[in-house]
Design an enzyme around this catalytic site. Structure first.
Site, PDB file in Angstrom:
ATOM      1  N   GLU A   1       0.699  -0.948  -0.258  1.00 11.28           N
ATOM      2  CA  GLU A   1      -0.076  -0.053   0.010  1.00 11.28           C
ATOM      3  C   GLU A   1       0.933   1.244  -0.120  1.00 11.28           C
ATOM      4  O   GLU A   1       0.596   2.175   0.633  1.00 11.28           O
ATOM      5  CB  GLU A   1      -0.799  -0.137   1.227  1.00 11.28           C
TER       6      GLU A   1
ATOM      7  N   GLU B   1      -5.814   4.221   0.022  1.00 13.41           N
ATOM      8  CA  GLU B   1      -6.615   3.973   0.914  1.00 13.41           C
ATOM      9  C   GLU B   1      -7.122   5.077   1.588  1.00 13.41           C
ATOM     10  O   GLU B   1      -6.630   6.222   1.670  1.00 13.41           O
ATOM     11  CB  GLU B   1      -5.752   2.953   1.954  1.00 13.41           C
TER      12      GLU B   1
ATOM     13  N   CYS C   1      -7.720   5.432   4.702  1.00 10.18           N
ATOM     14  CA  CYS C   1      -6.914   5.857   5.868  1.00 10.18           C
ATOM     15  C   CYS C   1      -5.738   6.684   5.583  1.00 10.18           C
ATOM     16  O   CYS C   1      -5.451   7.567   5.888  1.00 10.18           O
ATOM     17  CB  CYS C   1      -6.447   4.584   6.387  1.00 10.18           C
TER      18      CYS C   1
ATOM     19  N   CYS D   1     -10.121  -0.989   9.518  1.00  8.62           N
ATOM     20  CA  CYS D   1      -9.304   0.411   9.757  1.00  8.62           C
ATOM     21  C   CYS D   1     -10.194   1.790   9.155  1.00  8.62           C
ATOM     22  O   CYS D   1     -10.142   2.561   9.871  1.00  8.62           O
ATOM     23  CB  CYS D   1      -8.025   0.398   9.335  1.00  8.62           C
ATOM     24  N   CYS D   2     -10.656   1.409   7.987  1.00 11.88           N
ATOM     25  CA  CYS D   2     -11.134   2.538   7.293  1.00 11.88           C
ATOM     26  C   CYS D   2     -12.414   3.111   7.984  1.00 11.88           C
ATOM     27  O   CYS D   2     -12.419   4.317   8.246  1.00 11.88           O
ATOM     28  CB  CYS D   2     -11.228   2.567   5.762  1.00 11.88           C
TER      29      CYS D   2
HETATM   30 ZN   LIG Z   1      -7.899   1.764   6.410  1.00  7.93          ZN
END
Ligand SMILES: [Zn+2]
Length: 352
Positions: free
Chosen positions: A18, A34, A36, A114-115
């Site tokens: 990533e 991403e 995030c 996570c996001c």
């Molecule tokens: Zn994330």
């Protein structure tokens, strides 16, 4: 920001780790970008501003927030993108392992969650991105244009600023000082890079303001009901990328205010790559209420390569003259894409 950031404020050019890749390597359909990472970009830009109050950081903060972050959540608030592409052709995503990470619609959940929480904590903390205060310089800075109220405490001197704004549907913004006590401080107002003009008035008169690093600074003793007003002046802007960005060579994108725009095949028919547009083409803004809610749409005159019957089962042909038809291309803000089922999407359009 100068060599590795997408126009959506997204970062991370490859799924492998990533990660960042080389300078100007910004593929639009295999990147990671991403949600995030866009949140990280917002926080990084906010920290840079605190160290060095300069609009070049808050312009990036806004770009990442209104595009790379906002696209992370569906308009229903229940589905999320982790990967945020700038170009999607669903069939290719389903069959090309190199694009297997690119989802064509937002899933409800992924194993690594996570996001979604990163998105929600960012939106619920929006106040810290709209305003910052510096106690040492007694400065309250206004970075973003959104209806809100901020309560300020400058070493036990309390006051309130109310911001009235209905941007992007209205260009007028006002900031009203409220306190029974007078207070001396600097009100610093961002002049965004997408606004063609920016005239600041205080109580109806041209404000005595000092302009520094993209901010209008009004230093004075404020009294109850003092009102600062200004009009944002966005236009439909054409964006081209640095000549070293191979993925965007011969292409252009459109932006209105801080919002990057994209085309979806649900509005324009399939095979979006066959459209071409001129930077000088007639374009207009249309406010429309639809299943996407109330949005500013851009309509631009375009040409589309015709898929004639002569092609039939041929993949290549000699000396073929292209036939084009005139079409009107409809674009929506990038954050709203992927809310009407699986379809093609592109931010960058072939330039005529
Ligand atoms: Zn994330």
């Amino acid at each position: 920001m100068k060599r590795k950031m997408y126009i959506t404020g997204g970062v991370g050019s490859t799924v492998s780790g990533e990660a960042f890749t080389g300078d100007y390597d910004l593929p639009n359909d295999t990147m990671y970008c991403e949600t995030c990472a866009a949140v990280g970009m917002v926080n990084f830009a906010a920290s840079m501003y605190r160290n060095d109050p300069d609009v070049k950081y808050t312009d990036v903060l806004e770009r990442a927030l209104y595009n790379g972050v906002l696209a992370g959540m569906a308009l229903d608030g229940k589905h999320f993108f982790y990967v945020n592409p700038l170009e999607v052709e669903p069939d290719s995503c389903h069959h090309n392992p190199g694009k297997g990470h690119v989802k064509t619609v937002r899933p409800e959940w992924l194993g690594c969650a996570c996001c979604p929480p990163n998105f929600t904590r960012t939106i619920s903390a929006l106040g810290r991105y709209i305003y910052t205060k510096n106690i040492q310089t007694k400065t309250l800075a206004v970075h973003l244009f959104a209806a809100s109220t901020v309560n300020v405490d400058f070493d036990h001197e309390f006051f309130q600023i109310e911001q009235k704004s209905h941007f992007p549907f209205s260009k007028k913004v006002s900031l009203t000082y409220r306190s029974q006590k007078k207070n001396s401080f600097n009100l610093s107002i961002r002049s965004p890079n997408w606004s063609q003009r920016f005239v600041v008035k205080l109580n109806g008169e041209l404000a005595d303001a000092e302009f520094a690093k993209g901010y209008f600074n009004i230093q004075r003793e404020w009294k109850d009901e003092d009102e600062v007003t200004f009009e944002l002046d966005p236009a439909i802007l054409t964006i081209t990328s640095h000549p070293k960005v191979q993925a965007d060579a011969g292409k252009m994108a459109l932006q209105y205010g801080p919002f990057v725009y994209c085309a979806e095949s649900i509005d324009n028919g399939s095979n979006l790559s066959q459209y071409s547009v001129s930077p000088y083409a007639s374009k207009k803004m249309v406010v429309k209420k639809s299943d996407l809610g109330e949005l500013n749409l851009i309509q631009i005159e375009a040409s589309k390569r015709k898929e004639s019957e002569a092609w039939q089962d041929k993949l290549y042909r000699f000396d073929h003259l292209e036939e084009e038809i005139k079409e009107t291309l409809t674009l929506i803000p990038y954050f709203a894409w992927g809310n009407r089922g699986e379809n093609e999407m592109t931010v960058w359009l072939k330039k005529k």
